[in-house]
Scaffold this active site. Structure first.
Site, PDB file in Angstrom:
ATOM      1  CG  ASP A  84      -1.976   1.156   1.054  1.00  0.00           C
ATOM      2  OD1 ASP A  84      -2.241   1.573  -0.077  1.00  0.00           O
ATOM      3  OD2 ASP A  84      -2.453   1.646   2.083  1.00  0.00           O
ATOM      4  CB  CYS A 138     -11.707  -5.185 -17.553  1.00  0.00           C
ATOM      5  SG  CYS A 138     -12.453  -3.571 -17.884  1.00  0.00           S
ATOM      6  CB  CYS A 141     -19.124  -5.147 -19.469  1.00  0.00           C
ATOM      7  SG  CYS A 141     -18.968  -4.850 -17.692  1.00  0.00           S
ATOM      8  CB  CYS A 144     -17.485  -0.474 -12.967  1.00  0.00           C
ATOM      9  SG  CYS A 144     -16.496  -0.180 -14.423  1.00  0.00           S
ATOM     10  CB  CYS A 148     -19.841   4.495 -10.483  1.00  0.00           C
ATOM     11  SG  CYS A 148     -19.064   5.744  -9.432  1.00  0.00           S
ATOM     12  CB  CYS A 163     -13.841   7.286  -5.855  1.00  0.00           C
ATOM     13  SG  CYS A 163     -13.936   5.607  -5.228  1.00  0.00           S
ATOM     14  CB  CYS A 191     -17.957   2.599  -2.300  1.00  0.00           C
ATOM     15  SG  CYS A 191     -19.018   2.295  -3.728  1.00  0.00           S
ATOM     16  CB  CYS A 194     -17.170  -0.126  -9.402  1.00  0.00           C
ATOM     17  SG  CYS A 194     -15.799   0.135  -8.276  1.00  0.00           S
ATOM     18  CB  CYS A 198     -16.837  -6.187 -11.878  1.00  0.00           C
ATOM     19  SG  CYS A 198     -15.614  -6.766 -13.064  1.00  0.00           S
TER      20      CYS A 198
END
Ligand code: SF4
Ligand code: SF4
Length: 251
Positions: A84, A138, A141, A144, A148, A163, A191, A194, A198
């Site tokens: 992180d 990805c 599609c 997300c 959102c 976000c 949250c 999304c 997926c």
């Protein structure tokens, strides 16, 4: 693994950057899956990643063990590890390492665990042998983007400040619109929308990491214990403000 050269132009300016070994050659990328059984999340009010015990200690302990092994194998090489708080652009490095694809929501999506993974890295001066991938996207599609609630994901990219993961971490007073979004989402920390919509997460496997299985906490309430949880670092004021907002006490 991916070569350090691939990501060196995208290094993130942070204090941890000083810990990168000089003449780094290789980045070893590790994923730590955190998804639990669906029943754990029922009536929860924090993002799935925050339900498990704070991953930093869990990931860093494993990376440290791996580094100790590697130091024995490569005594003349240097190693540093990160989770992180990392100068490495983690999603790019993971994609180059062949661990998954980049979602429109900017997350890494792995084949087995979907996007429910934490990422950690070991950076080394050792020139290890590996086959490298290119960054793949990805299936685009658009789900997300469609679901959102804040419009953070758009055709032109991702706007972090919109976000809810960012908004729930903000200090001080929130705008009425930010409060409305948080209340509607019902999550006092992060949250998952999304990720949950997926299709690449449809069959995401649950974690087998014992530390994550042993102490899930899906609900936070006023006065609850924060120690060892992902939201601890932000302090009690922020999480308790969010609880009030979601409960409708300040909106
Ligand atoms: S985490 Fe929530 S607010 Fe953030 S991009 Fe995903 S759906 Fe939108
Ligand atoms: S919902 Fe669709 S567009 Fe969004 S990350 Fe998943 S596959 Fe990509």
């Amino acid at each position: 693994m991916c070569s350090f050269d691939k990501i060196k132009d995208g290094l993130i300016e942070c204090r941890a950057k000083n810990r990168l070994p000089e003449n780094s050659k290789t980045v070893i990328v590790a994923c730590f899956p955190y998804l639990l059984d669906e029943s754990v999340y029922e009536n929860g009010n924090v993002s799935k990643y925050a339900v498990v015990t704070d991953y930093h200690a869990v990931a860093l302990a494993r990376l440290k063990t791996a580094v100790e092994e590697l130091e024995g194998l490569y005594p003349n090489e240097k190693f540093a590890f990160f989770a992180d708080n990392s100068p490495i652009p983690e999603v790019s490095a993971a994609c180059y390492a062949g661990l998954g694809v980049r979602g429109e929501n900017t997350l890494l999506i792995t084949e087995k665990y979907g996007s429910y993974v934490f990422i950690g890295e070991i950076v080394t001066t050792a020139e290890l042998e590996f086959s490298e991938s290119e960054i793949k996207s990805c299936i685009k599609c658009g789900k997300c983007r469609e679901f959102c609630p804040s419009g953070a994901i758009s055709e032109t990219g991702f706007e972090r400040k919109l976000c809810l993961s960012e908004i729930t971490q903000k200090k001080g007073a929130l705008t009425p619109e930010e409060e409305r979004l948080m209340k509607e989402c019902g999550c006092v920390w992060g949250c998952d929308i999304c990720q949950d919509v997926c299709p690449l997460n449809k069959n995401a496997a649950a974690t087998q990491i014992e530390d994550f299985l042993s102490s899930p906490e899906a609900t936070v309430s006023q006065g609850c214990e924060l120690e060892g949880r992902a939201y601890e670092w932000r302090g009690r004021k922020v999480i308790e403000r969010n609880i009030s907002i979601v409960k409708g006490e300040t909106i």
